[in-house]
Scaffold this motif. Structure first.
Motif, PDB file in Angstrom:
ATOM      1  N   GLY A  82     -34.438  55.576  -9.053  1.00  0.00           N
ATOM      2  CA  GLY A  82     -33.468  54.670  -7.983  1.00  0.00           C
ATOM      3  C   GLY A  82     -33.854  53.608  -7.621  1.00  0.00           C
ATOM      4  O   GLY A  82     -34.892  52.804  -8.520  1.00  0.00           O
ATOM      5  N   ASN A  83     -33.592  53.169  -6.369  1.00  0.00           N
ATOM      6  CA  ASN A  83     -33.946  51.623  -6.141  1.00  0.00           C
ATOM      7  C   ASN A  83     -35.430  51.104  -5.823  1.00  0.00           C
ATOM      8  O   ASN A  83     -36.285  52.145  -5.557  1.00  0.00           O
ATOM      9  N   TYR A  84     -35.669  50.110  -6.004  1.00  0.00           N
ATOM     10  CA  TYR A  84     -36.944  49.264  -5.683  1.00  0.00           C
ATOM     11  C   TYR A  84     -36.931  49.060  -4.249  1.00  0.00           C
ATOM     12  O   TYR A  84     -36.757  47.905  -4.136  1.00  0.00           O
ATOM     13  N   ASP A  85     -37.451  49.902  -3.446  1.00  0.00           N
ATOM     14  CA  ASP A  85     -37.365  49.665  -1.992  1.00  0.00           C
ATOM     15  C   ASP A  85     -38.524  50.358  -1.531  1.00  0.00           C
ATOM     16  O   ASP A  85     -39.329  51.198  -1.965  1.00  0.00           O
ATOM     17  N   THR A 196     -39.029  50.598 -11.168  1.00  0.00           N
ATOM     18  CA  THR A 196     -39.405  49.224 -11.416  1.00  0.00           C
ATOM     19  C   THR A 196     -38.475  48.858 -12.584  1.00  0.00           C
ATOM     20  O   THR A 196     -37.961  47.518 -12.767  1.00  0.00           O
ATOM     21  N   CYS A 197     -38.081  49.810 -13.422  1.00  0.00           N
ATOM     22  CA  CYS A 197     -37.027  49.681 -14.369  1.00  0.00           C
ATOM     23  C   CYS A 197     -35.813  48.825 -13.772  1.00  0.00           C
ATOM     24  O   CYS A 197     -34.978  48.209 -14.326  1.00  0.00           O
ATOM     25  N   MET A 198     -35.166  49.531 -12.600  1.00  0.00           N
ATOM     26  CA  MET A 198     -34.168  49.173 -11.687  1.00  0.00           C
ATOM     27  C   MET A 198     -34.219  47.748 -11.465  1.00  0.00           C
ATOM     28  O   MET A 198     -33.315  46.845 -11.475  1.00  0.00           O
ATOM     29  N   GLU A 199     -35.373  47.517 -10.895  1.00  0.00           N
ATOM     30  CA  GLU A 199     -35.962  45.850 -10.214  1.00  0.00           C
ATOM     31  C   GLU A 199     -35.886  45.177 -11.728  1.00  0.00           C
ATOM     32  O   GLU A 199     -35.201  43.973 -11.403  1.00  0.00           O
ATOM     33  N   ARG A 200     -36.322  45.508 -12.764  1.00  0.00           N
ATOM     34  CA  ARG A 200     -36.324  44.666 -14.014  1.00  0.00           C
ATOM     35  C   ARG A 200     -34.940  44.388 -14.490  1.00  0.00           C
ATOM     36  O   ARG A 200     -34.492  43.259 -14.721  1.00  0.00           O
ATOM     37  N   LYS A 201     -34.160  45.649 -14.588  1.00  0.00           N
ATOM     38  CA  LYS A 201     -32.582  45.334 -15.040  1.00  0.00           C
ATOM     39  C   LYS A 201     -31.831  44.157 -13.900  1.00  0.00           C
ATOM     40  O   LYS A 201     -31.190  43.255 -14.468  1.00  0.00           O
ATOM     41  N   GLU A 202     -32.178  44.446 -12.647  1.00  0.00           N
ATOM     42  CA  GLU A 202     -31.724  43.733 -11.750  1.00  0.00           C
ATOM     43  C   GLU A 202     -32.031  42.078 -11.624  1.00  0.00           C
ATOM     44  O   GLU A 202     -30.960  41.355 -11.688  1.00  0.00           O
ATOM     45  N   ALA A 203     -33.269  41.976 -11.924  1.00  0.00           N
ATOM     46  CA  ALA A 203     -33.731  40.564 -11.921  1.00  0.00           C
ATOM     47  C   ALA A 203     -33.430  39.945 -13.002  1.00  0.00           C
ATOM     48  O   ALA A 203     -32.937  38.521 -12.993  1.00  0.00           O
ATOM     49  N   PHE A 204     -32.893  40.487 -14.522  1.00  0.00           N
ATOM     50  CA  PHE A 204     -32.421  39.696 -15.179  1.00  0.00           C
ATOM     51  C   PHE A 204     -30.866  39.540 -15.277  1.00  0.00           C
ATOM     52  O   PHE A 204     -30.402  38.371 -15.509  1.00  0.00           O
ATOM     53  N   ARG A 205     -30.243  40.440 -14.483  1.00  0.00           N
ATOM     54  CA  ARG A 205     -28.686  40.123 -14.189  1.00  0.00           C
ATOM     55  C   ARG A 205     -28.507  39.010 -13.401  1.00  0.00           C
ATOM     56  O   ARG A 205     -28.089  38.065 -13.552  1.00  0.00           O
TER      57      ARG A 205
END
Length: 217
Positions: A82-85, A196-205
């Protein structure tokens, strides 16, 4: 002048720092501390250092994996999805990890006649990891400077940057982010579901940069 030691994990942030400051970095210091993803990160750290002709030293901190408590040390199943929080990722904190690593880095930097050490913390880490916050960086800056004969300085230029900002900067440097690792679960490919995968995806977006990462989901 090659006057700097970089603490280098093989992830997006420290890889960007490696490339951005390659003209100053004399040594990239990586740590094997028993995390789920060390075996994925360290080969990328070696690969990028070899590409740039920068010496990569790996130090084992196996005691961390043996006696510290963190989901990051307990297998893929323990890593939250889930979310990076803060609420979701708090279990992944490895107590005072950066303090331990910076202490070793300061000693090695002084032994090698270097004047600066660098770490690649960023703004997205602040809520989750106490040893990534500006207050921690300021405290360690003073500790390292006062605790070394040559008054070595800690430099953390990404402290107030987002991961998307870092990716934008790295994209301009021509970095192939396929040669980095983020997933806390480890495995043969990024799981695509952990924080960390969710954060990675969001950062590229958010950065508007194509994401070449191989995700399972």
């Amino acid at each position: 002048m090659k006057d700097t030691l970089l603490i280098y994990s093989g992830g997006i942030d420290s890889t960007t720092m490696l490339y951005e400051f390659r003209d100053r970095i004399a040594l990239a210091l990586s740590f094997d501390y028993g995390s789920n993803h060390n075996k994925n990160e360290l080969p990328f750290a070696k690969k990028n250092c070899e590409k740039l002709g920068i010496k990569n030293v790996v130090i084992s901190l196996d005691f961390i994996g043996k006696i510290f408590h963190s989901s990051l040390l307990e297998g893929a199943e323990a890593i939250p999805e889930g979310n990076y929080d803060d609420e979701n990722m708090r279990s992944t904190v490895v107590p005072f990890r950066n303090g331990i690593m910076l202490s070793i880095a300061a000693g090695l930097a002084e032994s090698e006649g270097l004047h600066y050490i660098m770490m690649a913390n960023h703004a997205g880490d602040h809520a989750i990891y106490p040893d990534c916050r500006p207050e921690f960086v300021a405290g360690m800056y003073e500790a390292v400077k006062q605790g070394t004969y040559e008054h070595i300085e800690l430099w953390a230029p990404y402290t107030d940057m987002t991961k998307a900002d870092i990716i934008k900067r790295g994209s301009k440097l021509g970095i192939d982010y396929a040669d980095t690792w983020s997933c806390y679960k480890g495995g043969t490919a990024h799981c695509g579901k952990c924080g960390t995968c969710m954060e990675r995806k969001e950062a590229f977006r958010l950065a508007g940069v194509p994401d070449s990462t191989n995700y399972k989901a």
